[in-house]
Every structure is written in structure tokens, then in C-alpha cells.
Design an enzyme around this catalytic site. Structure first.
Site, PDB file in Angstrom:
ATOM      1  N   ASP A 175     -11.146  -0.705  -4.208  1.00 36.03           N
ATOM      2  CA  ASP A 175      -9.807  -1.141  -3.939  1.00 36.03           C
ATOM      3  C   ASP A 175      -9.367  -1.025  -2.495  1.00 36.03           C
ATOM      4  O   ASP A 175      -9.587  -0.020  -1.889  1.00 36.03           O
ATOM      5  CB  ASP A 175      -8.842   0.091  -4.782  1.00 36.03           C
ATOM      6  CG  ASP A 175      -7.084  -0.428  -4.666  1.00 36.03           C
ATOM      7  OD1 ASP A 175      -6.682  -1.193  -3.761  1.00 36.03           O
ATOM      8  OD2 ASP A 175      -6.525  -0.162  -5.777  1.00 36.03           O
ATOM      9  N   HIS A 206      -8.082  -4.126  -5.641  1.00 32.26           N
ATOM     10  CA  HIS A 206      -6.909  -4.019  -6.165  1.00 32.26           C
ATOM     11  C   HIS A 206      -6.373  -5.011  -6.917  1.00 32.26           C
ATOM     12  O   HIS A 206      -6.678  -6.146  -6.941  1.00 32.26           O
ATOM     13  CB  HIS A 206      -6.236  -3.711  -4.832  1.00 32.26           C
ATOM     14  CG  HIS A 206      -4.655  -3.479  -4.967  1.00 32.26           C
ATOM     15  ND1 HIS A 206      -4.293  -1.901  -5.441  1.00 32.26           N
ATOM     16  CD2 HIS A 206      -3.402  -4.108  -4.970  1.00 32.26           C
ATOM     17  CE1 HIS A 206      -2.979  -1.982  -5.599  1.00 32.26           C
ATOM     18  NE2 HIS A 206      -2.467  -3.381  -5.089  1.00 32.26           N
TER      19      HIS A 206
END
Length: 237
Positions: A175, A206
Site C-alpha cells: 500500500d 492501495h
């Protein structure tokens, strides 16, 4: 079946998108559990409405409140243009997290009061909504909560001491908005909490569960969504 719900607070009123379970084939469905869907930084857009519609198809009343209403009501943008991303980050930077959690609590209370809801209410959030979902689990009476790739949770892990009901967290290992050091803080603080289940997704960035997004991963999204549905059904069933 979708509609709009108005939620009143001491600061004013805001709207929420509502997707109800289908009444077919019965004349009227029995009261169902509700899930408050907590938006990303793009407002109550098609992605969030689709999440609600999918939950309704699984037998839940799904309610997505307009949490940007204090800044500008009715935000509905996508992640498909540079201008929209710019606007999304402007909204993110202007957003009051404390007020947002208060608005979620008001939405949970409104959901519990609906005749079509059986009194059980959970919450589900993505991105900014993932952080808000974590805070919702800690600060409200949500019966069960799920957080997808919440941004900034590492700054709030101490609030887990207040968390008394089940929370499922999905973390993307690559992420870009939750770097490895932040993930280490989150996992170190929360992995042994009796009410928290953490699932991590190797190789995922993400928003891996945002359909149509740049980092959408159908396989990982499928696993995460199946875990989410099972979690809700086991806790709210």
C-alpha cells in the site's frame, strides 16, 4: 431497491444512499441487519453505491452517508482523471475526522431505528473510510466492523483498548499510502487483540478492491470480499 435517507444531527442534516434487500418473492422482507458503508475520498459515488447494492443483494440493508456534507454536499466523483484526484485530495485534507465519526454514529443510530432493520448494525469502510471504520469500531456501538486498507490507522492504534466488538481489517502489503513501517506499527499493536482479525494481501497496492481502479486485483478482492461477507453473516446473522 434504492432510496435516500435524511439523517438529522445537532449540526444539520445530511443524506445517505440506501439499498434495501429485495422484497421478491415475498410480499415484504423480514427485518434485516444493516451495514453502514463508509466512503472513500470520492464521495458517495457509483463504486460506493454498487457496494451498497451488492450488500442488499446478500440480504442486508446498506446505508452510505454523505460524510463530505459539511464541506460540500453531494460529492460524486471518480478516480479516473487528474482533476478528480486533485479534488478528492482537497476534500480529504479539509475533512474533519472527529465530525465524520460523529456522523457515522448518527447514521448507525438512524439505521437501528428503521422499521426494516432488526436492530443489528455493522459498518464497512474503504481508504479514508477504512480509518473511519477502525475509529467506528473503537468509538461507537457498531456490532461488527470491517476496514479495507485504512489510511492513518497507525496514528490511532491506542484506541483499540476501547474496542469491544469484532473488527476485520484488510491490509495491502504494498500500500503506497500505508508504508511498511506503518503496517508494522498496526500489526504489532493489533494482531493479538481478541476482537480483531487482520488479513494481509501480498503484492497488493492501495484500493485493490476498488472495481475499475488502477490497482484493482480481482483475485485479492474476491478473497477479501468473501471474508467480509462471511464475517458479517456470522456476526449479524
Amino acid at each position: 431497491m434504492s432510496e435516500t435517507l435524511t439523517i438529522d444531527t445537532p449540526d444539520g442534516a445530511f443524506s445517505a444512499y440506501v439499498a434495501r434487500p429485495s422484497a421478491e418473492p415475498a410480499p415484504a422482507p423480514a427485518p434485516a441487519p444493516a451495514i453502514v458503508v463508509i466512503q472513500e475520498i470520492f464521495g458517495v459515488n457509483k463504486v460506493m453505491r454498487d457496494v451498497c447494492d451488492n450488500l442488499a443483494a446478500q440480504g442486508f440493508m446498506a446505508i452510505c452517508p454523505d460524510l463530505f456534507w459539511r464541506i460540500e454536499p453531494g460529492i460524486d466523483i471518480t478516480d479516473q482523471s487528474e482533476a478528480e484526484w486533485k479534488r478528492a485530495f482537497e476534500l480529504y485534507n479539509a475533512f474533519d475526522v472527529e465530525a465524520g465519526v460523529s456522523d457515522i454514529a448518527a447514521t448507525i443510530a438512524a439505521a437501528r431505528a428503521l422499521p426494516a432493520v432488526n436492530g443489528k448494525v455493522g459498518a464497512l469502510g474503504y481508504c479514508l473510510g477504512g480509518l473511519l471504520a477502525f475509529l467506528t469500531a473503537a468509538r461507537t456501538d457498531s456490532d461488527v466492523t470491517v476496514a479495507y486498507y485504512g489510511v492513518g490507522i497507525e496514528k490511532h492504534v491506542g484506541e483499540a483498548d476501547k474496542l469491544a466488538r469484532p473488527l476485520l481489517m484488510h491490509i495491502a502489503e504494498e500500500d503506497q499510502f500505508v508504508p511498511k513501517e506503518a503496517q508494522k506499527v498496526i500489526l504489532g499493536a493489533l494482531k493479538d487483540h481478541l476482537q480483531i482479525e487482520v488479513q494481509t494481501y501480498p503484492g497488493c497496492d492501495h484500493a485493490f478492491a476498488r472495481v475499475g481502479g488502477e490497482h484493482y486485483d480481482a483475485s485479492a478482492a474476491g478473497r477479501a470480499n468473501a471474508r467480509t461477507l462471511s464475517f458479517f453473516k456470522s456476526k449479524l446473522g
